[in-house]
Design a protein around this motif. Sequence first.
Motif, PDB file in Angstrom:
ATOM      1  N   ASP A 283       0.826  -1.301  -0.044  1.00 34.21           N
ATOM      2  CA  ASP A 283       0.115   0.107   0.111  1.00 34.21           C
ATOM      3  C   ASP A 283       0.895   1.510  -0.006  1.00 34.21           C
ATOM      4  OD1 ASP A 283       0.891  -0.244   2.438  1.00 34.21           O
ATOM      5  OD2 ASP A 283      -1.160  -0.662   3.433  1.00 34.21           O
ATOM      6  N   HIS A 284       1.582   1.211  -0.823  1.00 32.84           N
ATOM      7  CA  HIS A 284       2.591   2.475  -1.061  1.00 32.84           C
ATOM      8  C   HIS A 284       1.732   3.605  -1.587  1.00 32.84           C
ATOM      9  CE1 HIS A 284       5.941   4.906  -1.787  1.00 32.84           C
ATOM     10  NE2 HIS A 284       5.861   5.199  -3.035  1.00 32.84           N
ATOM     11  N   GLU A 285       0.456   3.296  -2.132  1.00 26.15           N
ATOM     12  CA  GLU A 285      -0.762   4.288  -2.552  1.00 26.15           C
ATOM     13  C   GLU A 285      -1.883   3.590  -1.854  1.00 26.15           C
ATOM     14  OE1 GLU A 285      -1.353   4.601  -6.812  1.00 26.15           O
ATOM     15  OE2 GLU A 285       0.914   5.103  -7.036  1.00 26.15           O
ATOM     16  N   PHE A 286      -2.760   4.338  -1.348  1.00 21.32           N
ATOM     17  CA  PHE A 286      -3.843   3.961  -0.468  1.00 21.32           C
ATOM     18  C   PHE A 286      -4.868   3.468  -1.283  1.00 21.32           C
ATOM     19  CE2 PHE A 286      -7.561   5.557   2.184  1.00 21.32           C
ATOM     20  CZ  PHE A 286      -7.194   4.683   3.186  1.00 21.32           C
ATOM     21  N   ASP A 287      -4.991   3.354  -2.650  1.00 21.28           N
ATOM     22  CA  ASP A 287      -6.194   2.929  -3.386  1.00 21.28           C
ATOM     23  C   ASP A 287      -6.323   1.428  -3.258  1.00 21.28           C
ATOM     24  OD1 ASP A 287      -8.324   3.611  -5.541  1.00 21.28           O
ATOM     25  OD2 ASP A 287      -6.941   2.043  -6.638  1.00 21.28           O
ATOM     26  N   LYS A 288      -7.680   1.128  -3.201  1.00 20.37           N
ATOM     27  CA  LYS A 288      -7.778  -0.579  -2.890  1.00 20.37           C
ATOM     28  C   LYS A 288      -7.343  -1.302  -4.122  1.00 20.37           C
ATOM     29  CE  LYS A 288     -11.741  -2.382  -2.914  1.00 20.37           C
ATOM     30  NZ  LYS A 288     -13.244  -2.754  -2.387  1.00 20.37           N
ATOM     31  N   GLU A 289      -7.631  -0.686  -5.279  1.00 19.69           N
ATOM     32  CA  GLU A 289      -7.551  -1.606  -6.504  1.00 19.69           C
ATOM     33  C   GLU A 289      -5.924  -1.431  -6.765  1.00 19.69           C
ATOM     34  OE1 GLU A 289      -9.630  -3.261  -8.129  1.00 19.69           O
ATOM     35  OE2 GLU A 289     -11.008  -2.611  -6.696  1.00 19.69           O
ATOM     36  N   TYR A 290      -5.118  -0.438  -6.291  1.00 20.81           N
ATOM     37  CA  TYR A 290      -3.750  -0.386  -6.177  1.00 20.81           C
ATOM     38  C   TYR A 290      -3.093  -1.568  -5.402  1.00 20.81           C
ATOM     39  CZ  TYR A 290       1.190   0.676  -5.568  1.00 20.81           C
ATOM     40  OH  TYR A 290       2.758   0.889  -5.233  1.00 20.81           O
ATOM     41  N   VAL A 291      -3.720  -1.649  -4.106  1.00 19.48           N
ATOM     42  CA  VAL A 291      -3.258  -2.650  -3.192  1.00 19.48           C
ATOM     43  C   VAL A 291      -3.497  -4.074  -3.938  1.00 19.48           C
ATOM     44  CG1 VAL A 291      -3.601  -3.755  -0.908  1.00 19.48           C
ATOM     45  CG2 VAL A 291      -3.780  -1.181  -1.204  1.00 19.48           C
ATOM     46  N   LYS A 292      -4.439  -4.422  -4.547  1.00 16.34           N
ATOM     47  CA  LYS A 292      -5.097  -5.592  -5.210  1.00 16.34           C
ATOM     48  C   LYS A 292      -4.141  -6.053  -6.177  1.00 16.34           C
ATOM     49  CE  LYS A 292      -9.261  -6.785  -5.730  1.00 16.34           C
ATOM     50  NZ  LYS A 292     -10.778  -6.489  -6.082  1.00 16.34           N
ATOM     51  N   GLU A 293      -3.468  -4.893  -7.010  1.00 14.66           N
ATOM     52  CA  GLU A 293      -2.516  -5.321  -8.102  1.00 14.66           C
ATOM     53  C   GLU A 293      -1.227  -5.466  -7.391  1.00 14.66           C
ATOM     54  OE1 GLU A 293      -2.506  -5.242 -11.419  1.00 14.66           O
ATOM     55  OE2 GLU A 293      -4.955  -5.226 -11.042  1.00 14.66           O
ATOM     56  N   GLN A 294      -0.840  -4.898  -6.347  1.00 13.32           N
ATOM     57  CA  GLN A 294       0.378  -5.114  -5.639  1.00 13.32           C
ATOM     58  C   GLN A 294       0.494  -6.753  -4.978  1.00 13.32           C
ATOM     59  OE1 GLN A 294       2.110  -2.758  -6.968  1.00 13.32           O
ATOM     60  NE2 GLN A 294       3.182  -2.801  -5.107  1.00 13.32           N
ATOM     61  N   ILE A 295      -0.671  -7.072  -4.445  1.00 15.53           N
ATOM     62  CA  ILE A 295      -0.917  -8.466  -3.854  1.00 15.53           C
ATOM     63  C   ILE A 295      -0.761  -9.512  -5.133  1.00 15.53           C
ATOM     64  CG2 ILE A 295      -2.650 -10.266  -3.171  1.00 15.53           C
ATOM     65  CD1 ILE A 295      -3.651  -8.081  -1.711  1.00 15.53           C
ATOM     66  N   THR A 318      -6.579  -1.600   2.514  1.00 14.62           N
ATOM     67  CA  THR A 318      -5.610  -2.825   2.431  1.00 14.62           C
ATOM     68  C   THR A 318      -6.142  -4.042   2.970  1.00 14.62           C
ATOM     69  OG1 THR A 318      -3.520  -1.211   3.130  1.00 14.62           O
ATOM     70  CG2 THR A 318      -3.119  -3.685   3.624  1.00 14.62           C
ATOM     71  N   ILE A 319      -6.881  -3.702   4.105  1.00 13.73           N
ATOM     72  CA  ILE A 319      -7.460  -5.126   4.958  1.00 13.73           C
ATOM     73  C   ILE A 319      -8.555  -5.725   3.858  1.00 13.73           C
ATOM     74  CG2 ILE A 319      -9.034  -6.059   6.606  1.00 13.73           C
ATOM     75  CD1 ILE A 319      -5.858  -5.354   7.527  1.00 13.73           C
ATOM     76  N   MET A 320      -9.274  -4.751   3.235  1.00 14.27           N
ATOM     77  CA  MET A 320     -10.218  -5.055   2.163  1.00 14.27           C
ATOM     78  C   MET A 320     -10.023  -5.736   1.176  1.00 14.27           C
ATOM     79  SD  MET A 320     -13.474  -4.921   3.780  1.00 14.27           S
ATOM     80  CE  MET A 320     -14.123  -5.411   2.054  1.00 14.27           C
ATOM     81  N   ALA A 321      -8.587  -5.244   0.470  1.00 18.10           N
ATOM     82  CA  ALA A 321      -7.834  -5.722  -0.628  1.00 18.10           C
ATOM     83  C   ALA A 321      -7.304  -7.124  -0.337  1.00 18.10           C
ATOM     84  CB  ALA A 321      -6.654  -4.774  -1.099  1.00 18.10           C
TER      85      ALA A 321
END
Length: 341
Positions: A283-295, A318-321
């Motif tokens: 989560d370097h960025e806050f957006d949920k879709e960004y976090v999912k891409e990082q996962i 982050t938790i929801m992602a």
Amino acid sequence: MPRRKKASPKKESKFLRNVAWILALTAVLLGSFIAGYYVGYDSAKKDIAQKAKAKEEKKLSMLKKLEESAAKTKESDISDRLKEVLKKDSKAALKEQESVGEYEDASHEVDGDVLPKPPKKEALKGVHKPTLAIIIDDVSVRSHVNAIKSLNLPITMSFLPPSKNRPNSHTLASKESFYMVHLPMEAKNFAKEEPFTLKVGDSQETITQRIAEIKRLFPNVKHINNHTGSKFTSNEGAVNRLIYALDKQNINFIDSRTIGSTKVPAVMKNYRKKYISRDIFLDHEFDKEYVKEQIKKAVAYAKEHGSAIAIGHPHQNTIMAISESKKLLGEVELVLVDRLY
């Protein structure tokens, strides 16, 4: 006495031929009957087998649909429960975040705009399925713990040391069977410095005393990673003093790699210790879709190298992602970070 007339050879031959034809015809009819019986039997047997197979396949298909439906229901229930936990704790979390001074994203962890690339590493020997450890940093209040535990996944919580704004972080950690400590270290560019942050100029005695205090507060701690620390971890002398103090307390160090020029690998090599580091920031960025891409990137990295460490923070997105990525995470073995040693 009159003589009996002998049958002529022609009549006997004709009689025998008739008998032979009758026997042959009987044999043909009998053979046809037997063949028909067995052919019919085999056909009936195959038909019965096909019907049984079709019935079994239909049964399995129905069971699969029921299982999928149950899984979706369960996943939906888990998601709903997670949302409920987040909603329930939202007011408390907001109050806690205001007092703690949390950040919108994880950019405070890294020096510079570009995340340092993960180092190349060999695949773990004897591991049949890629392993991924997710560390959630900055854990310090009850709402963080509740949200993470609601995921029902083996997630490693890394607790910030107690301070004025988060006096009970060590008490929360003591209730967990496994945890880490997220130790504040000096950064090159960071205004919101934590209390008791380790500095590059700290003496061996100061660092040793601080680590002893951490061990007293968190008696079961086996792993520490750095909170910020771009300046500290890029200074070989400071890192050497830290690893010396940690070694005395039998504590492992995991490099959060907040700077590309980290000196931790060199120091760990001098101590003949295994270098373990963060591979992906979620989560370097806050957006949920960004976090999912990082996962997705973390899973791909684990598959390529055999293992990976991803670091995130206890933000709602982050938790929801993570919750919404459970199917993807099923492609690797999600483990606590101690499994990577």
